[in-house]
Design an enzyme around this catalytic site. Structure first.
Site, PDB file in Angstrom:
ATOM      1  N   HIS A   1      -1.437   7.183  -0.564  1.00 34.86           N
ATOM      2  CA  HIS A   1      -0.741   8.043  -1.520  1.00 34.86           C
ATOM      3  C   HIS A   1      -0.475   9.418  -0.903  1.00 34.86           C
ATOM      4  O   HIS A   1       0.638   9.938  -0.991  1.00 34.86           O
ATOM      5  CB  HIS A   1      -1.586   8.249  -2.778  1.00 34.86           C
ATOM      6  CG  HIS A   1      -1.620   7.071  -3.688  1.00 34.86           C
ATOM      7  ND1 HIS A   1      -2.229   7.119  -4.907  1.00 34.86           N
ATOM      8  CD2 HIS A   1      -1.140   5.806  -3.560  1.00 34.86           C
ATOM      9  CE1 HIS A   1      -2.120   5.946  -5.503  1.00 34.86           C
ATOM     10  NE2 HIS A   1      -1.466   5.134  -4.698  1.00 34.86           N
TER      11      HIS A   1
ATOM     12  N   SER B   1       2.835   1.861  -3.766  1.00 31.20           N
ATOM     13  CA  SER B   1       2.569   3.218  -4.243  1.00 31.20           C
ATOM     14  C   SER B   1       2.683   4.285  -3.159  1.00 31.20           C
ATOM     15  O   SER B   1       3.069   5.419  -3.453  1.00 31.20           O
ATOM     16  CB  SER B   1       1.220   3.296  -4.937  1.00 31.20           C
ATOM     17  OG  SER B   1       0.197   2.811  -4.108  1.00 31.20           O
TER      18      SER B   1
END
Length: 188
Positions: free
Chosen positions: A144, A86
């Site tokens: 992230h 991610s």
């Protein structure tokens, strides 16, 4: 798997998991969600950067987002393993949303609600910033955020600074490889 495919600044192995953890996932759902987002944005980013540059950015993003995660974990004392693509995928998403801010996006199960890519990026950055500050543990918010910031930076400045100026480095690399002394100690 835990030693090499999960990243943790408290681990004895620090460097290789920064890249390898990008290729491991906690569950089939985790992998499916990441691959769906990557698939959704991959054709756009490949059209923008090309295949080779995309691969270079994606792999670099895995390492950079993990490094940001390490720094945040050390700074806050919240150690623990992380894994998944991610952070690197956030680089791809942020780069596309920065390059095409007026593009229309929708959530998979709510296609009737659309929003601009620029607004989506702002919301994701706000959520991950809040998650990092408040210590939410469902996602690695630092990874992230690091991935998103790298994507914004790369599409804005990195392409010009790095990719377009790579030719001298490639020439040096090829000269080093072809002009290196032959094995066996003989002359050329």
């Amino acid at each position: 798997m835990i030693r090499y495919f999960t990243s943790n600044p408290a681990s004895k192995v620090l460097c290789s998991p920064m890249l390898l953890s990008t290729f491991s996932h906690f569950s089939l759902f985790h992998m499916a969600a990441n691959m769906y987002v990557l698939w959704s944005f991959s054709s756009s980013i490949v059209n923008i950067l090309g295949q080779e540059q995309f691969m270079a950015v994606y792999l670099s993003a895995g390492v950079i987002s993990t490094f940001v995660s390490y720094v945040c974990k050390v700074a806050t004392g919240r150690y623990g393993p992380s894994l998944g693509a991610s952070g690197a995928i956030m680089t791809v998403l942020a780069a596309v949303c920065t390059k095409i801010p007026e593009g229309r996006l929708a959530i998979i199960f709510l296609p009737m609600f659309t929003f601009t890519a620029g607004n989506a990026l702002k919301a994701i950055i706000a959520m991950d910033t809040a998650g990092m500050i408040l210590g939410w543990k469902f996602f690695d918010h630092a990874a992230h955020l690091g991935g998103a910031l790298f994507g914004i930076w790369y599409i804005t400045y990195g392409h010009e600074l790095i990719w377009k100026n790579r030719e001298p480095l490639v020439k040096i690399w090829h000269e080093m490889r072809t002009n290196s002394p032959k094995k066996g100690g003989g002359s050329k």
